[in-house]
Structures are given as structure tokens and as C-alpha cells.
Design a protein around this motif. Structure first.
Motif, short mmCIF file in Angstrom:
data_model
loop_
_atom_site.label_atom_id
_atom_site.label_comp_id
_atom_site.label_asym_id
_atom_site.label_seq_id
_atom_site.Cartn_x
_atom_site.Cartn_y
_atom_site.Cartn_z
N ALA A 23 -1.54 5.95 -30.28
CA ALA A 23 -1.71 7.40 -30.46
C ALA A 23 -0.36 8.08 -30.30
CB ALA A 23 -2.70 7.94 -29.45
N ALA A 24 0.03 8.83 -31.31
CA ALA A 24 1.30 9.54 -31.28
C ALA A 24 1.08 11.01 -30.98
CB ALA A 24 2.02 9.39 -32.61
N SER A 25 1.97 11.60 -30.20
CA SER A 25 1.88 13.02 -29.89
C SER A 25 3.28 13.57 -29.69
CB SER A 25 1.02 13.26 -28.65
OG SER A 25 1.58 12.61 -27.52
N GLY A 26 3.36 14.90 -29.62
CA GLY A 26 4.66 15.55 -29.44
C GLY A 26 5.32 15.84 -30.78
N ARG A 27 6.62 15.88 -30.77
CA ARG A 27 7.39 16.28 -31.96
C ARG A 27 7.64 15.07 -32.86
NH1 ARG A 27 11.98 20.31 -29.59
NH2 ARG A 27 11.56 21.48 -31.50
N THR A 28 6.56 14.60 -33.46
CA THR A 28 6.65 13.41 -34.29
C THR A 28 7.33 13.67 -35.63
OG1 THR A 28 4.49 13.85 -35.27
CG2 THR A 28 4.54 12.46 -33.29
N GLY A 29 7.35 14.93 -36.05
CA GLY A 29 7.85 15.23 -37.38
C GLY A 29 6.81 14.85 -38.42
N SER A 30 7.17 15.00 -39.67
CA SER A 30 6.22 14.70 -40.74
C SER A 30 6.54 13.35 -41.36
CB SER A 30 6.29 15.78 -41.81
OG SER A 30 7.59 15.82 -42.37
N ARG A 31 5.52 12.73 -41.91
CA ARG A 31 5.67 11.48 -42.66
C ARG A 31 6.36 10.38 -41.86
NH1 ARG A 31 4.08 12.83 -47.60
NH2 ARG A 31 4.73 10.84 -48.50
N TYR A 32 6.01 10.25 -40.61
CA TYR A 32 6.64 9.23 -39.77
C TYR A 32 6.03 7.86 -40.04
CZ TYR A 32 2.52 10.12 -36.87
OH TYR A 32 1.24 10.29 -36.42
N VAL A 33 6.79 6.86 -39.72
CA VAL A 33 6.38 5.46 -39.84
C VAL A 33 6.07 4.93 -38.45
CG1 VAL A 33 7.16 3.14 -40.44
CG2 VAL A 33 7.76 5.08 -41.91
N ILE A 34 5.03 4.13 -38.33
CA ILE A 34 4.72 3.45 -37.07
C ILE A 34 4.82 1.95 -37.28
CG2 ILE A 34 2.90 2.87 -35.43
CD1 ILE A 34 3.96 5.57 -34.86
N GLY A 35 5.52 1.32 -36.39
CA GLY A 35 5.63 -0.13 -36.41
C GLY A 35 5.04 -0.74 -35.15
N TRP A 36 4.57 -1.96 -35.28
CA TRP A 36 4.11 -2.74 -34.12
C TRP A 36 5.09 -3.89 -33.91
CZ3 TRP A 36 0.40 -1.59 -30.69
CH2 TRP A 36 -0.58 -0.65 -31.05
N PHE A 37 5.39 -4.11 -32.64
CA PHE A 37 6.29 -5.19 -32.23
C PHE A 37 5.62 -5.93 -31.08
CE2 PHE A 37 10.18 -3.97 -34.51
CZ PHE A 37 9.82 -2.70 -34.92
N ARG A 38 6.13 -7.12 -30.77
CA ARG A 38 5.61 -7.83 -29.62
C ARG A 38 6.73 -8.61 -28.96
NH1 ARG A 38 1.81 -12.28 -32.80
NH2 ARG A 38 3.52 -13.57 -33.65
N GLN A 39 6.53 -8.86 -27.67
CA GLN A 39 7.50 -9.64 -26.91
C GLN A 39 6.76 -10.57 -25.98
OE1 GLN A 39 10.49 -7.39 -24.76
NE2 GLN A 39 11.85 -9.16 -24.74
N SER A 100 11.48 6.63 -39.07
CA SER A 100 11.45 7.44 -40.28
C SER A 100 11.47 6.61 -41.55
CB SER A 100 12.63 8.42 -40.28
OG SER A 100 13.85 7.70 -40.18
N ARG A 101 11.71 5.32 -41.43
CA ARG A 101 11.77 4.45 -42.61
C ARG A 101 10.90 3.23 -42.39
NH1 ARG A 101 16.97 2.26 -43.97
NH2 ARG A 101 17.32 2.12 -41.74
N LEU A 102 10.32 2.72 -43.46
CA LEU A 102 9.47 1.55 -43.38
C LEU A 102 10.35 0.31 -43.39
CD1 LEU A 102 6.53 0.62 -43.28
CD2 LEU A 102 6.60 0.45 -45.77
N THR A 103 10.78 -0.10 -42.20
CA THR A 103 11.63 -1.26 -42.05
C THR A 103 11.19 -2.07 -40.85
OG1 THR A 103 13.21 -0.19 -40.58
CG2 THR A 103 13.59 0.08 -42.94
N MET A 104 11.89 -3.17 -40.60
CA MET A 104 11.59 -4.01 -39.43
C MET A 104 12.45 -3.62 -38.24
SD MET A 104 11.13 -7.78 -41.09
CE MET A 104 9.90 -8.13 -42.36
N THR A 105 13.39 -2.74 -38.44
CA THR A 105 14.29 -2.34 -37.35
C THR A 105 14.53 -0.83 -37.40
OG1 THR A 105 16.24 -2.67 -38.73
CG2 THR A 105 15.51 -4.56 -37.43
N GLY A 106 15.23 -0.33 -36.40
CA GLY A 106 15.67 1.06 -36.46
C GLY A 106 14.65 2.10 -36.06
#
Length: 120
Positions: A23-39, A100-106
Motif C-alpha cells: 500500500a502506497a501513501s503520501g506524495r507518490t506522484g502520478s504514474r509511479y512504478v512499484i517493484g517487488w524485491f527480496r533478500q 518512476s521507470r519500469l526497470t529492475m533498479t533505480g
């Protein structure tokens, strides 16, 4: 500020399923990307999946393709990770991240993580 809250982790037997939520909240901006990572213990954090704003574009790590599905509900500012056919090697702390971009990093913002444990 941006806040990300993961939920849905737990203990499951091999072959089972879990659904994680971010769940995202706050100043997310528009059209944001969400990624999942694991460790996993003793290992570096690795990319799992990412979802573009429209939900139509998805990116997956080879290790989870065909087993995990990422989706999002923009009305709820929530992104999901459906994990099926879980394996012991999927055991890790899972984090969601916002970028902000659909990538694996950043990615710019991170959640606290949720533990997923898969027993054999």
C-alpha cells in the motif's frame, strides 16, 4: 514523503501460495512504478517483479516467471504479488519499492519488508 507498507507474508509449505500487498501513501506522484524485491539470508537483494502504472506492462525475474503475478489497483494505491507454486528457495524478506521507470533498479522509496518462509 512516501510511505510503503507491505503485508501478507507468512509461513507456507512448498507448493503453496501467498499474496503480498503493498500500500502506497503520501506524495507518490502520478504514474509511479512499484517493484517487488527480496533478500534471503546471506544473499544480496534481488529484483522479483515490477508493474507499470497502467498495469498492462509487467517485468519479472526469470526465477519467478510463470509462478508469480504482479497486479495493481490504482484506486486503492495498492500493488499485489500473487505467489504460486512456492519453493523453499523463495524464502526471503520481500520489499516493495516505488520508482518512476519500469526497470529492475533505480527505485527511490522502500517499504520495511515482510517475511516469507517456505518450508519443504
Amino acid at each position: 514523503q512516501v510511505q510503503l507498507q507491505e503485508s501478507g507474508g507468512g509461513l507456507v509449505q512448498a507448493g503453496g501460495s501467498l499474496r503480498l500487498s503493498c500500500a502506497a501513501s503520501g506524495r507518490t506522484g502520478s504514474r509511479y512504478v512499484i517493484g517487488w524485491f527480496r533478500q534471503a539470508p546471506g544473499k544480496e537483494r534481488e529484483f522479483v517483479a515490477a508493474n507499470g502504472w497502467s498495469g498492462a506492462t509487467r517485468l519479472y525475474a526469470d526465477s519467478v516467471k510463470g509462478r508469480f503475478t504482479i497486479s495493481r489497483d490504482n484506486a486503492k494505491n495498492t500493488v499485489y504479488l500473487q505467489m504460486n507454486s512456492l519453493k523453499p528457495e523463495d524464502t526471503a524478506v520481500y520489499y516493495c519499492a516505488l520508482g518512476s521507470r519500469l526497470t529492475m533498479t533505480g527505485y527511490d522509496y522502500w517499504g520495511q519488508g515482510t517475511q516469507v518462509t517456505v518450508s519443504s
